[in-house]
Design an enzyme around this catalytic site. Structure first.
Site, PDB file in Angstrom:
ATOM      1  N   ILE A  97       0.825  -1.219   0.000  1.00 52.24           N
ATOM      2  CA  ILE A  97       0.000   0.000   0.000  1.00 52.24           C
ATOM      3  C   ILE A  97       0.857   1.266   0.000  1.00 52.24           C
ATOM      4  O   ILE A  97       0.497   2.268  -0.596  1.00 52.24           O
ATOM      5  CB  ILE A  97      -0.957  -0.002   1.226  1.00 52.24           C
ATOM      6  CG1 ILE A  97      -1.910  -1.206   1.151  1.00 52.24           C
ATOM      7  CG2 ILE A  97      -1.755   1.307   1.281  1.00 52.24           C
ATOM      8  CD1 ILE A  97      -2.661  -1.484   2.444  1.00 52.24           C
ATOM      9  N   HIS A  98       2.013   1.195   0.669  1.00 53.71           N
ATOM     10  CA  HIS A  98       2.894   2.372   0.789  1.00 53.71           C
ATOM     11  C   HIS A  98       2.074   3.573   1.263  1.00 53.71           C
ATOM     12  O   HIS A  98       1.948   4.576   0.548  1.00 53.71           O
ATOM     13  CB  HIS A  98       3.571   2.671  -0.553  1.00 53.71           C
ATOM     14  CG  HIS A  98       5.034   2.346  -0.578  1.00 53.71           C
ATOM     15  ND1 HIS A  98       5.506   1.078  -0.342  1.00 53.71           N
ATOM     16  CD2 HIS A  98       6.134   3.139  -0.794  1.00 53.71           C
ATOM     17  CE1 HIS A  98       6.836   1.090  -0.432  1.00 53.71           C
ATOM     18  NE2 HIS A  98       7.241   2.320  -0.683  1.00 53.71           N
ATOM     19  N   PRO A  99       1.501   3.486   2.476  1.00 54.97           N
ATOM     20  CA  PRO A  99       0.548   4.522   2.909  1.00 54.97           C
ATOM     21  C   PRO A  99       1.143   5.909   3.146  1.00 54.97           C
ATOM     22  O   PRO A  99       0.412   6.901   3.127  1.00 54.97           O
ATOM     23  CB  PRO A  99      -0.012   3.954   4.217  1.00 54.97           C
ATOM     24  CG  PRO A  99       1.048   3.013   4.712  1.00 54.97           C
ATOM     25  CD  PRO A  99       1.666   2.434   3.485  1.00 54.97           C
TER      26      PRO A  99
END
Length: 242
Positions: free
Chosen positions: A168-170
């Protein structure tokens, strides 16, 4: 039925720890924290402070030959890992607030942490790119829901948490370091040793992670982390079982 090697090593270490000098154990743990920080920060490519200088920086708190950001990334990671160790050993629950707290520690004094990204980002060389920023909140809600209902052993759950955050690499930056800290949070909470992904294993690690991102296949990464765990137990036993 033959006993699982990881569990054999885990039990062996438990027995050894009972009789070892607490100061010796503390020294082993300190060395690991430094190596882990060196690997985790160096893995992202733009900060390559040598291990010996990571060690020096942890003691001196400032080295003139490196930029302020490089130094903060090292010192922040050491602080964040110390926090994760304490939280995991206290068996506190992992939730969105805790995730954001850890991220804030990683980027303290660099940029505002703990805030999901509001821009799109690309990972150079990756076959799977993170979702559009508009989808981050929804993906993170689904992640925490899936995590709460996850069926699997401790290593599988730790790997799932790690891989999902990496996918997701938030946040704008420090997602890789964050994902590895979350992996270790679950490992330590489950009474396993924390692990580091060595810099020389970067390509293999990315390959296993891409299998999850593209095909939702967690097994290659689980097996990769299991091998690292076994190695970690073997190394710690060598250091303590004199």
């Amino acid at each position: 039925m033959e006993k699982d090697l990881l569990e054999v090593e885990r039990q062996h270490l438990r027995n050894v720890v009972k009789d070892c000098d607490p100061k010796q154990l503390e020294e082993v743990e300190k060395r690991f924290a430094l190596l882990y920080t060196y690997d985790a920060v160096g893995m992202e490519g733009h900060n390559r402070i040598p291990y010996e200088d990571v060690k020096r920086l942890s003691q001196a708190k400032a080295l003139l030959e490196y930029s302020e950001r490089e130094q903060k990334e090292i010192l922040n990671h050491l602080k964040a890992f110390e926090f994760v160790v304490k939280e995991a050993k206290a068996t506190h629950e992992f939730n969105e607030e805790k995730l954001k707290d850890i991220h804030e520690m990683l980027v303290e004094g660099i940029f505002q942490g703990g805030v999901y990204r509001n821009v799109n980002i690309n990972i150079f060389g990756a076959s799977h790119q993170p979702p559009d920023y508009i989808k981050v909140y929804d993906r993170m809600n689904k992640f925490f829901n899936n995590l709460n209902h996850f069926e699997g052993n401790i290593l599988e759950k730790a790997t799932y948490a790690h891989a999902s955050i990496a996918k997701i690499h938030p946040f704008v930056d420090a997602n890789g370091r964050l994902a590895k800290l979350v992996l270790n949070y679950f490992l330590m909470k489950g009474d396993y040793l924390p692990i580091t992904v060595p810099l020389e294993s970067r390509e293999t690690y990315i390959e296993k992670l891409e299998a999850f991102k593209s095909e939702k296949d967690l097994k290659p990464l689980v097996n990769f982390f299991k091998a690292l765990l076994i190695k970690r137990y073997e190394e710690e036993l060598k250091e303590l079982d004199l």
